[in-house]
Design a protein around this motif. Structure first.
Motif: not given
Length: 237
Positions: A42, A40, A77, A74, A44
């Motif tokens: 991300f 994963k 998730d 998010v 941000l």
């Protein structure tokens, strides 16, 4: 089967309590100590600028982050991905402190409510290499992990490097984990049944020299105990 997540963050600065925010989260999954590729990542929008010192470390510009999602977009998730996993983090209090602050701002409980054990590889390294530098770069050099592509800090890249470092730090656990994995695959521990009746053990008799030495020792014990040698009593009984 043991599921481990190597996690790293990049932030706008050093203090979550003073308003700094997370700008990047990188996660790498290990299952049975093997990379799965189920990662994963991300970027941000923190809603604020990075401190110049932090910007020099991660190189992630404020303009780049303007169109990225906020943490609250998010979080579901992320938490579903981390659920019940063992987290492995280098200098865990820093990343956990920031994640807890982000969770608090969304009205959620701390991270430990969602995950299993949290392992700090910095603590592990200090125990294994006391008095030495134990930064991620130093550990990569010491353990032969190639970090030549790390010119700036990045959460996903650092998580990938830390996965290799962690596997090297715990290499001595390989044999134990193989046994555990076999037991999990079969659903139970394996026991091998042996028919001992089919095994004939040879009978070894003492030589004359060994018998003489034995009698000499018994004679010395007799003298010291006033004739109360238990061995002789049992032989004569």
């Amino acid at each position: 089967m043991l599921r481990q997540i190597i996690l790293d963050t990049e932030t706008t600065g050093l203090s979550a309590d003073n308003g700094d925010r997370i700008i990047e989260i990188g996660c790498v999954e290990l299952v049975a100590r093997k990379l799965t590729g189920n990662n994963k990542h991300f970027y941000l929008n923190p809603g604020r600028d990075s401190h110049p010192d932090a910007l020099r470390i991660h190189g992630i510009s404020n303009d780049f982050l303007k169109d990225k999602p906020k943490f609250e977009a998010v979080v579901e998730d992320l938490l579903a991905y981390l659920q019940d996993a063992q987290l492995i983090i280098h200098n865990a209090p820093f990343d956990i402190g920031f994640l807890n602050k982000e969770l608090e701002l969304t009205g959620r409980p701390p991270l430990r409510h969602f995950v299993g054990e949290i392992t700090d590889t910095l603590v592990m390294a200090k125990e294994m290499y006391p008095g030495k530098r134990n930064s991620l770069d130093a550990l990569c050099d010491r353990l032969g992990v190639d970090n030549s592509g790390r010119t700036l800090h990045g959460a996903l890249l650092d998580a990938e490097l830390l996965a290799d470092v962690y596997i090297n730090l715990t290499r001595g656990q390989d044999a134990l984990l193989v046994i555990e994995e076999d037991a999990q695959n079969t659903g139970s521990s394996q026991h091998i049944a042996l028919d001992l009746q089919s095994i004939q053990l040879p009978i070894m008799f003492a030589t004359e020299q060994e018998q003489a030495a034995h009698k000499a020792v018994l004679t010395q014990i007799d003298k010291a105990s006033g004739g109360k040698t238990v061995w002789r009593t049992q032989q004569n009984g």
